[in-house]
Design a protein around this motif. Structure first.
Motif, short mmCIF file in Angstrom:
data_model
loop_
_atom_site.label_atom_id
_atom_site.label_comp_id
_atom_site.label_asym_id
_atom_site.label_seq_id
_atom_site.Cartn_x
_atom_site.Cartn_y
_atom_site.Cartn_z
N ALA A 194 0.79 -1.06 -0.01
CA ALA A 194 0.15 0.18 0.03
C ALA A 194 0.78 1.22 -0.10
O ALA A 194 0.58 2.21 -0.79
CB ALA A 194 -0.96 0.01 1.35
N THR A 195 1.85 1.33 0.77
CA THR A 195 2.78 2.61 0.90
C THR A 195 3.49 2.65 -0.33
O THR A 195 3.65 3.86 -0.93
CB THR A 195 3.69 2.42 2.15
OG1 THR A 195 4.55 1.22 2.08
CG2 THR A 195 3.03 2.24 3.12
N VAL A 196 4.07 1.73 -0.92
CA VAL A 196 4.88 1.55 -2.21
C VAL A 196 3.71 1.86 -3.36
O VAL A 196 4.38 3.14 -4.20
CB VAL A 196 5.52 0.39 -2.62
CG1 VAL A 196 6.06 0.27 -3.78
CG2 VAL A 196 6.46 0.01 -1.60
N LEU A 197 2.64 1.59 -3.37
CA LEU A 197 1.95 2.09 -4.62
C LEU A 197 1.37 3.40 -4.53
O LEU A 197 1.41 4.18 -5.38
CB LEU A 197 0.87 0.88 -4.76
CG LEU A 197 1.10 -0.47 -5.24
CD1 LEU A 197 -0.13 -1.44 -5.47
CD2 LEU A 197 1.98 -0.16 -6.50
N SER A 198 0.99 3.63 -3.17
CA SER A 198 0.49 5.10 -3.17
C SER A 198 1.59 6.18 -3.30
O SER A 198 1.39 7.16 -3.78
CB SER A 198 0.12 5.36 -1.49
OG SER A 198 1.11 5.08 -0.65
N THR A 199 2.94 5.76 -3.20
CA THR A 199 3.94 6.86 -3.16
C THR A 199 4.31 6.98 -4.83
O THR A 199 4.34 8.22 -5.16
CB THR A 199 5.25 6.27 -2.70
OG1 THR A 199 5.08 6.14 -1.30
CG2 THR A 199 6.60 7.17 -2.87
N PHE A 200 4.19 6.10 -5.58
CA PHE A 200 4.48 6.03 -6.99
C PHE A 200 3.20 6.81 -7.57
O PHE A 200 3.36 7.63 -8.45
CB PHE A 200 4.58 4.64 -7.73
CG PHE A 200 6.02 4.18 -7.53
CD1 PHE A 200 6.90 4.47 -8.35
CD2 PHE A 200 6.42 3.09 -6.64
CE1 PHE A 200 8.21 4.04 -8.42
CE2 PHE A 200 7.71 2.69 -6.51
CZ PHE A 200 8.67 3.09 -7.46
N PHE A 201 2.00 6.50 -7.28
CA PHE A 201 0.75 6.90 -7.99
C PHE A 201 0.65 8.45 -7.76
O PHE A 201 0.22 9.11 -8.31
CB PHE A 201 -0.46 6.16 -7.73
CG PHE A 201 -0.60 4.89 -8.42
CD1 PHE A 201 -0.66 5.00 -9.75
CD2 PHE A 201 -0.64 3.75 -7.58
CE1 PHE A 201 -0.77 3.86 -10.46
CE2 PHE A 201 -0.75 2.35 -8.34
CZ PHE A 201 -0.76 2.63 -9.89
N GLY B 246 6.49 12.08 -14.20
CA GLY B 246 5.05 11.46 -13.83
C GLY B 246 4.51 10.19 -14.65
O GLY B 246 4.08 9.38 -14.12
N THR B 247 4.84 10.47 -15.87
CA THR B 247 4.20 9.02 -16.85
C THR B 247 5.07 7.81 -16.35
O THR B 247 4.58 6.84 -16.00
CB THR B 247 4.54 9.48 -18.39
OG1 THR B 247 3.67 10.44 -18.54
CG2 THR B 247 4.08 8.02 -19.19
N THR C 25 3.99 6.87 -12.84
CA THR C 25 2.76 6.00 -12.97
C THR C 25 2.54 4.52 -13.63
O THR C 25 2.05 3.60 -13.11
CB THR C 25 1.68 6.98 -13.57
OG1 THR C 25 1.61 8.14 -13.09
CG2 THR C 25 0.20 6.50 -13.66
N LEU C 26 3.24 4.53 -14.74
CA LEU C 26 3.60 3.17 -15.26
C LEU C 26 4.28 2.38 -14.33
O LEU C 26 3.95 1.11 -14.30
CB LEU C 26 4.53 3.35 -16.39
CG LEU C 26 3.76 4.22 -17.89
CD1 LEU C 26 4.62 4.31 -19.01
CD2 LEU C 26 2.33 3.31 -18.15
N THR C 27 5.27 2.83 -13.67
CA THR C 27 5.96 1.87 -12.61
C THR C 27 4.85 1.36 -11.51
O THR C 27 5.04 0.17 -11.26
CB THR C 27 7.06 2.37 -11.88
OG1 THR C 27 8.10 3.07 -12.97
CG2 THR C 27 7.86 1.60 -10.89
N GLY C 28 3.96 2.03 -10.99
CA GLY C 28 2.98 1.73 -10.25
C GLY C 28 2.10 0.79 -10.63
O GLY C 28 1.75 -0.28 -9.92
N PHE C 29 1.72 0.82 -11.86
CA PHE C 29 0.85 -0.23 -12.43
C PHE C 29 1.58 -1.58 -12.75
O PHE C 29 1.16 -2.58 -12.64
CB PHE C 29 0.30 0.16 -13.97
CG PHE C 29 -0.88 1.37 -14.00
CD1 PHE C 29 -2.07 0.79 -13.43
CD2 PHE C 29 -0.58 2.39 -14.57
CE1 PHE C 29 -3.22 1.62 -13.36
CE2 PHE C 29 -1.63 3.55 -14.17
CZ PHE C 29 -2.77 3.11 -13.76
#
Length: 348
Positions: free
Chosen positions: A40-47, A324-325, A328-332
């Motif tokens: 949760a913390t990793v994905l929220s940071t990336f997004f 930013g792109t 975001t792609l890294t988060g996905f």
């Protein structure tokens, strides 16, 4: 009966020479914050980072695109003067060039005039260090011991002021702007001071102390490519002469790229130019002095406005959008990997 010897090292045995002391600091036993990274913390940071960079990048690009700018290449349009300047013996022959253009719409707000150079490499190491900062601070120094060579002294021993290749190659075209209103021609008032940084004007550049500048620079001579001495750079304003001349200070701030622009003037907002430049016909009156054909260069004159983010350069906005792109792609990608691994874990 023989005693059995132990295979373990004896107590108090000497520690190897590179063995750190058994302390809390050197053995990293001090209390420290050890974040537990969850999905949760990793994905929220990336997004969140991606959303911030994308929004900031879009705002910067839209802001840069709202800048009004007109750029005119006059190195080709002033071809006669350009050919004249190819011969260095014609340095004292004045050559004027006139360029007409039309503004279809008003340019509102503060309007800045720049001169631009193309294919002029100021980032060469020998060129960048060819100056004497002590001399530019108004000190009486021996410039022969500086990096100004070969632009230090003349054959008769007279020192150059200022010395160095940067000062010697200073841009010296004179550009004036005229507004053609019906049958009358009105000169657009331009500000030649207040264009340099405060730190440059008050800290890095100073004139020698004397009761007047001509006596302060007595015993020196102008650089070879200059048409007038340093204390006469601005004959209309005595405070804008010598080493504190705005045009000289701006030129001495070298560019990192071969194509660059420097601030030359600002439109003074008075009378019919109080709101900016009105639409209509204009003419540039250019005294062509700076040669560019020897290095296959180009010269431009630019009229531009500025916004809260600066000029019309969209590089910073594009960099934010790319960052930013990528975030975001890294988060996905991380989300897809997490879902796949979790599905495999539950299947077991």
């Amino acid at each position: 009966m023989k005693n059995k010897t132990s295979s373990t090292p004896q107590e108090g045995a000497a520690c190897p020479s590179r063995c750190p002391d058994n302390s809390a600091f050197k053995q990293q036993k001090l209390p420290a914050w050890k974040p537990q990274l969850t999905i949760a913390t990793v994905l929220s940071t990336f997004f969140l980072s991606g959303a911030f960079c994308l929004s900031a990048g879009v705002c910067l690009i839209l802001s840069a695109s709202s800048v009004r700018e007109i750029q005119i290449d006059y190195s080709d349009k002033c071809s006669d003067c350009s050919k004249l300047r190819e011969n260095s013996s014609n340095w004292n022959v004045e050559c004027l060039c006139y360029i007409n253009f039309t503004l279809e719409e008003d340019i509102l707000g503060d309007v800045f005039m720049y001169y631009g150079l193309q294919n002029f490499y100021q980032n060469h190491r020998r060129y960048m260090i060819s100056r004497s900062d002590a001399q530019l601070l108004g000190r009486n120094v021996n410039i022969e011991n500086s990096y100004c060579s070969p632009f230090t002294t003349y054959e008769n021993g007279t020192p150059m002021a200022p010395c160095g290749a940067i000062a010697n190659s200073m841009f010296n075209d004179t550009i004036e702007l005229f507004y053609n209103l019906n049958s009358s021609v009105i000169q657009v008032p331009l500000l030649k001071t207040g264009n340099s940084w405060w730190t440059d004007k008050n800290v890095k550049f100073r004139n020698p102390k004397s009761y007047n500048l001509s006596s302060a620079f007595a015993g020196t001579a102008r650089p070879p490519y200059w048409q007038k001495p340093v204390y006469l750079l601005d004959e209309e304003d005595e405070r804008n002469n010598g080493y504190v001349n705005d045009d000289f200070i701006i030129w001495m701030r070298v560019s990192a790229f071969a194509t660059f622009r420097n601030l030359y003037r600002r439109v003074r907002r008075i009378s019919q130019f109080a709101d900016g430049l009105p639409a209509g016909n204009y003419t540039f009156h250019i005294s062509y002095n700076f040669p560019v054909t020897t290095f296959k260069g180009k010269k431009h004159v630019i009229l531009s406005t500025v916004v809260w983010s600066g000029g019309s350069n969209p590089f910073l906005g594009i960099a934010y959008v790319v960052s930013g792109t990528a975030a975001t792609l890294t988060g996905f990608v991380i989300t897809a990997i997490h879902l796949k691994l979790r599905k495999m874990y539950f299947q077991k």
